[in-house]
Structure formats: C-alpha cells, structure tokens
Design an enzyme around this catalytic site. Structure first.
Site, short mmCIF file in Angstrom:
data_model
loop_
_atom_site.label_atom_id
_atom_site.label_comp_id
_atom_site.label_asym_id
_atom_site.label_seq_id
_atom_site.Cartn_x
_atom_site.Cartn_y
_atom_site.Cartn_z
N ASP A 181 7.37 4.66 -1.53
CA ASP A 181 7.30 4.07 -0.16
C ASP A 181 5.97 3.57 -0.18
O ASP A 181 4.91 3.83 -0.18
CB ASP A 181 7.09 5.36 0.74
N ASP B 198 0.74 -1.16 -0.10
CA ASP B 198 0.02 0.05 -0.01
C ASP B 198 0.83 1.22 0.06
O ASP B 198 2.02 1.12 0.31
CB ASP B 198 -0.88 -0.05 1.18
N GLU C 298 0.12 -1.10 5.61
CA GLU C 298 1.38 -0.61 6.65
C GLU C 298 1.19 0.69 7.04
O GLU C 298 1.19 1.07 8.17
CB GLU C 298 2.42 -0.93 5.93
N GLU C 299 0.52 1.39 5.74
CA GLU C 299 0.54 3.24 6.48
C GLU C 299 -0.59 3.49 7.24
O GLU C 299 -0.62 4.65 7.92
CB GLU C 299 0.45 3.89 4.98
#
Length: 480
Positions: A115, A78, A145-146
């Site tokens: 990222d 993601d 993850e974010e």
C-alpha cells in the site's frame, strides 16, 4: 541479492523490489520521487515533478492506439511506517527486508508498503514495456497520501489530457471501488500541570493487538490500545488511588493503535496490578478470537519519585480517553453493511506540559463529518484543550454514469470468469480530491489482495497480483 526475481509478473515484482530499497515513509518521499523522474528521463518519457515530490509521467500509445483516449493510472509513493516493538529498522535509511512465505510477500518486522507500492510497480512496468498494447498512458504518482492526502491536494493536473482514471490503491481483489469516505484529521492538545509525588512506579503496557487500517478494518472491532488504556485508567480511578505520569500510544492517526503504555505512581501497587490483570482477562473474554495475542504487562518499581499530573489534569485525560467516540459510529442507511461514519484515536502523546490526542474521522456523508468535527471541538473546549484540523478531504461520491466502469467490469469478468462486485469503501482514496480538481474525471479503484495493511503483519498475495496485472493489461487492451 534480489528476493522477488523469480516471481511473476516479473517486471512488476522487479520494480516493487527496487522501490522497497528506497525509504519512502510519508513526508520522506524525495528519494523515491527522484527515482521515478530518473526512470522516465532514462526512457525519454515526458515527466514533471513538483515541489511536493508528486510526479506525472506520460507515454504515447502503442501501434494502433496512438489516437485513443489517454488513460490515467494513479497511485501514491509514500507508505505507512509501522514495526514490531523489538525491531531496530530505521525507516529513514534502511531498505525493507522482503521475504516470500506461503504465497505472500512480507517485510521482516515492518509494514510492507504494498500500500501503495504495488500501484507504483505496475505503472512502472507499463511504462517500461515494449510489448504491451495500450492507449496513451498518463501516470500520476502522488505523495503523503497516508497522512492527509497532501500530494493530491497540492498537485497540478493541467498536464493531463485523460478523463478515465485507474486508481490502484485498493486491497480487496473481489471488489471494484466506485466511491469512498471523506475524512479529517484533528489534533487535540490538553495542557497539563505536574506535581512531585512519591510511591511505587507502575508501568503498564497493553500490547499484542492486531492494529490495522483505521478505515478498511474499522468494522472488524479490533482493539484500540489507546481506548483500552482509557478504560483501564477509568476503572483504576474508581477502585484505587494513583497519580498519572504519562499515557503514550500509537504513531499514526490512520492506524488502529496496537500498543499503549501507561506510567503511574501509587501506594497501592499490588491492588493496581491485580485490577489490571483482571481487566486483561475480561478483555480476552470480550475480544475472543479477534485479538488472540492481547496481553498486558505490569512492571513495578518500588520507592519512585516522579513529576505526575495534578488530579484535575489526570481526570480530564481519563475522561477524554474513556468517553471519546472510537470505532464505527454509524452504518450506511442505503448500502447495507457498509460503515458510514467512524473515528480512530490513533495517537496519544504525553509531553512535559501537555498531552496530545490525534484522531481521524471518516464519513461518506459530508454532514456527518461536520457533526463529528463539531462534537470533538466541543469536547476540546469543555476540557480547556486547543485543537487543530490538520487535514480534511472530501468523499468520492458514486456516479451513476461511467465510461470506465463497464470496461473494468468486463476485464475482470474475462480474467476471473465471473462478474465482479462494484461498491464503495469506508477508507479514504485520492479519487475524491482528484475529481474535485478535474470534475470530468471518471474514476475506479482496485488492486491485488493484501492483508493487515498499516501494520507489521502486512502481506501481499502473489497470485492475486498476477491476476490483477492481467486485469490491468486487459483494460488497456480494450481502451483502443
């Protein structure tokens, strides 16, 4: 037409451009997860995909490496979705518009997703290679993850045999990361009551701030538009009369908020305008070159009728925004210059009957996370607000003994011709969660140079990507 096809390493940029055509914002990762599954299936590789969209792909070692210890390569699918105010990009359906400028890869008016798309691209390039010597490779692609690292929290690591893990989710090529902060996300919701008021409507927009990553760049003292909105409202409340309609700023708690909007009604619109403009000039003096594009826009509409917050509710909102902790709270006592504990008020969202504040607390000390959490809970209870802990993840503690660190350090020295710095980072990484699930994991994190991640100014250095790719290849070569 491909934009990156002339760049080296060719396969890395090829796969980066391919996944950049797939919308993959946090919580919307099914398409990119399926892409990875199809990639593995087409090449006859072992692959497993779970209900969260996490993917594990395994590839045997090459000739001479068949019986070597497997190495795990990990990154997340993601990306943070931020864009300029004027952008019409739809992160749910539009591909990123990549372009190359001054040695960097950018995306037009949006975050780039390097990222952590660069980790995905490098892992796919390894899996696709037929001339790269390597031990058995186990690739782990996590999701979400974010926002809370939910993929890492939910993934089943039982298919993995390896104990050495390369997390390719760092943005400073001069540093190998061997530990990171833990964190928690909290939503505080304050109920509000409204009353009809008349007067001039004043819309104030604070914009032009750099924004950025609320962990890696929290020490740079960039402006947070939500905190500036609170300060402005508090100043206006001391010096004039007004009714507050709404405050709105930010979309992610892990992004330093670049834009915030205030709507109020007043019979003293000229005074409000003058005080706001004066505050803007003060901010420009305070921030100096750190925020060169900071500006405040004031738009006045005469003779408006609005449903505004009651005075009691307005005071609570102003009190919270003006007095809640934001930015660096404490520095490390053992690692000079490192941030230990911080907080970011990333989102303020006003609804008809409530206002929500989303905050992200980070610390490398578990006890400090508890302190900050309890502080915000006390804040919420005092104001009559509810709260929700949306996600909580542990710190990744530095280990004195490591098998993988010397290999990585040696590879960096061979490629760069000098020793590399090994340190910890204030941003959150999935290594803490993954090593908590599999305590024998020996992890390091590194990656190519990126700037302004989590903002629409995000960019990836092409030359740095080339160097880090050589490091990755050298690490694999040494793991025989």
């Amino acid at each position: 037409m491909p934009v990156l096809e002339q760049l080296e390493p060719k396969k890395v940029f090829h796969f980066f451009e391919e996944i950049s055509q797939i919308p993959r914002g946090t919580f919307h990762t099914k398409a990119v997860s399926d892409y990875c599954v199809n990639f593995a299936t087409d090449r006859g590789l072992f692959v497993v995909q779970d209900d969260l969209n996490n993917v594990i792909i395994k590839k045997p070692g090459t000739a001479g490496y068949e019986s070597s210890e497997p190495i795990i390569i990990q990154g997340h699918l993601d990306m943070v979705c931020e864009k300029t105010e004027s952008s019409t990009h739809d992160f749910l359906k539009d591909p990123l518009q990549l372009y190359v400028e001054d040695g960097f890869v950018h995306a037009k008016d949006t975050t780039l997703g390097a990222d952590d798309g660069v980790a995905v691209a490098m892992a796919l390039a390894i899996l696709d290679s037929d001339d790269l010597p390597h031990p058995p490779v186990e690739v782990v692609f996590t999701v979400d993850e974010e926002v809370g690292m939910d993929g890492a929290i939910g993934i089943d690591l039982s298919p993995l045999e390896g104990k050495m893990l390369l997390n390719l989710d760092s943005e400073d090529e001069d540093t190998v990361i061997a530990g990171c902060a833990g964190g928690l996300s909290m939503h505080i919701t304050l109920p509000i009551e409204r009353t009809e008021v008349k007067g001039d409507q004043v819309e104030i927009t604070i914009r032009g701030l750099k924004g950025g990553h609320s962990g890696a760049e929290i020490d740079q003292q960039r402006g947070n538009a939500n905190k500036l909105a609170g300060r402005l409202l508090n100043h206006l409340n001391f010096n004039t009369k007004f009714h507050l309609v709404r405050v709105q700023g930010g979309t992610k708690d892990n992004v330093i908020t670049p834009v915030s909007n205030i709507t109020l009604v007043t019979s003293e619109s000229q005074k409000v305008t003058d005080l706001t403009n004066a505050m803007c000039e003060a901010w420009k003096q305070e921030f100096g070159k750190v925020e060169p594009d900071l500006e405040v826009e004031v738009i006045v509409t005469k003779d408006a009728k609005k449903a505004a917050m009651t005075e009691e509710c307005m005071k609570k909102v102003i009190f919270f925004l003006n007095n809640c902790r934001n930015g660096v709270y404490e520095l490390s006592r053992s690692l000079k210059g490192m941030v230990e504990t911080s907080n970011n008020i990333g989102v303020v969202k006003t609804e008809e009957d409530s206002i929500m504040f989303a905050t992200l607390i980070r610390s490398s000390m578990a006890s400090k996370l508890v302190e900050m959490k309890e502080s915000f809970i006390s804040f919420a209870e005092m104001l009559g607000a509810s709260y929700e802990i949306c996600s909580e993840y542990p710190a990744w503690m530095y280990k004195e003994e490591s098998k993988i660190r010397p290999i990585v350090a040696n590879a960096f020295e061979k490629v760069y011709g000098r020793k590399t710095n090994i340190s910890t980072i204030h941003a959150g990484l999935e290594c803490g969660i993954l090593s908590g699930k599999k305590p024998e994991l020996d992890c390091v994190s590194f990656g190519p140079q990126m700037y302004d991640i989590h903002s629409f100014n995000e960019r990836l250095s092409i030359e740095s990507t080339q160097r880090i790719w050589e490091v990755v290849k050298e690490i694999l070569k040494q793991c025989k």
